[in-house]
Design a protein around this motif. Sequence first.
Motif, short mmCIF file in Angstrom:
data_model
loop_
_atom_site.label_atom_id
_atom_site.label_comp_id
_atom_site.label_asym_id
_atom_site.label_seq_id
_atom_site.Cartn_x
_atom_site.Cartn_y
_atom_site.Cartn_z
N UNK A 168 0.83 -1.19 0.00
CA UNK A 168 0.00 0.00 0.00
C UNK A 168 0.87 1.25 0.00
N UNK A 169 1.94 1.24 0.77
CA UNK A 169 2.81 2.41 0.82
C UNK A 169 2.57 3.27 2.03
N UNK A 170 2.75 4.56 1.88
CA UNK A 170 2.65 5.50 2.99
C UNK A 170 1.19 5.84 3.29
N UNK A 171 0.85 5.81 4.58
CA UNK A 171 -0.48 6.20 5.04
C UNK A 171 -0.31 7.15 6.22
N UNK A 172 -1.34 7.93 6.48
CA UNK A 172 -1.40 8.73 7.70
C UNK A 172 -2.38 8.02 8.62
N UNK A 173 -1.84 7.47 9.71
CA UNK A 173 -2.66 6.76 10.70
C UNK A 173 -3.02 7.74 11.81
N UNK A 174 -4.23 7.56 12.37
CA UNK A 174 -4.71 8.49 13.40
C UNK A 174 -5.86 7.86 14.17
N UNK B 40 0.99 -6.89 2.41
CA UNK B 40 0.52 -8.08 3.12
C UNK B 40 -0.17 -7.76 4.45
N UNK B 41 -0.12 -6.49 4.87
CA UNK B 41 -0.79 -6.05 6.09
C UNK B 41 -2.04 -5.21 5.81
N UNK B 42 -2.53 -5.28 4.56
CA UNK B 42 -3.72 -4.53 4.16
C UNK B 42 -4.70 -5.51 3.51
N UNK C 45 0.67 -3.53 15.07
CA UNK C 45 -0.04 -4.57 15.80
C UNK C 45 -1.51 -4.30 16.05
N UNK C 46 -2.06 -3.19 15.56
CA UNK C 46 -3.47 -2.87 15.76
C UNK C 46 -4.15 -2.68 14.40
N UNK C 47 -5.42 -3.07 14.32
CA UNK C 47 -6.17 -2.89 13.08
C UNK C 47 -6.68 -1.46 12.95
N UNK C 48 -6.57 -0.92 11.75
CA UNK C 48 -7.04 0.43 11.41
C UNK C 48 -8.00 0.32 10.24
N UNK C 49 -9.07 1.09 10.25
CA UNK C 49 -9.95 1.20 9.09
C UNK C 49 -9.18 1.96 8.01
N UNK C 50 -9.18 1.47 6.80
CA UNK C 50 -8.56 2.17 5.68
C UNK C 50 -9.66 2.99 5.01
N UNK C 51 -9.42 4.29 4.88
CA UNK C 51 -10.41 5.22 4.37
C UNK C 51 -9.94 5.80 3.04
#
Length: 128
Positions: free
Chosen positions: A1-7, A86-88, A112-118
């Motif tokens: 996927x590449x770079x994401x901004x997690x929040x 592999x983590x998406x 180690x935590x699941x995030x919703x991909x928006x």
Amino acid sequence: MGAVVAMLHAGLRCAFPAQQVLLAEGGPAPERGACLWGSADPGNAGPHRAARAAPEPATRSVRLSTGGGAQAIACAFPRLVEVDREHVWPLPELLAELLAMPHVVGLAEIDGALHWVIDARRLPDAGA
């Protein structure tokens, strides 16, 4: 996927593709900012309210490039992260139908935590 901004947004972990984030800044989003979970009131953020912890204070905001123009979103702890494919995982069709939120397109494991991909291009217009 590449770079994401997690929040954290309204107490839930989420991530946006980095190319959709125009600006990250201190201070919460304006009142008319986007809300991902169906309500501008974090205490009443749809049917998933009981499944999450109390929301973190929205101490930051990010401005996103959406299908309806730039929108601000209040958040806590925004950070830039690299995510391997592999983590998406794409959102299963049945879950997508149940959520009825077309902007939620998948899940990603980040630290180690699941995030919703928006997908910000699918966000409803903040004025709607």
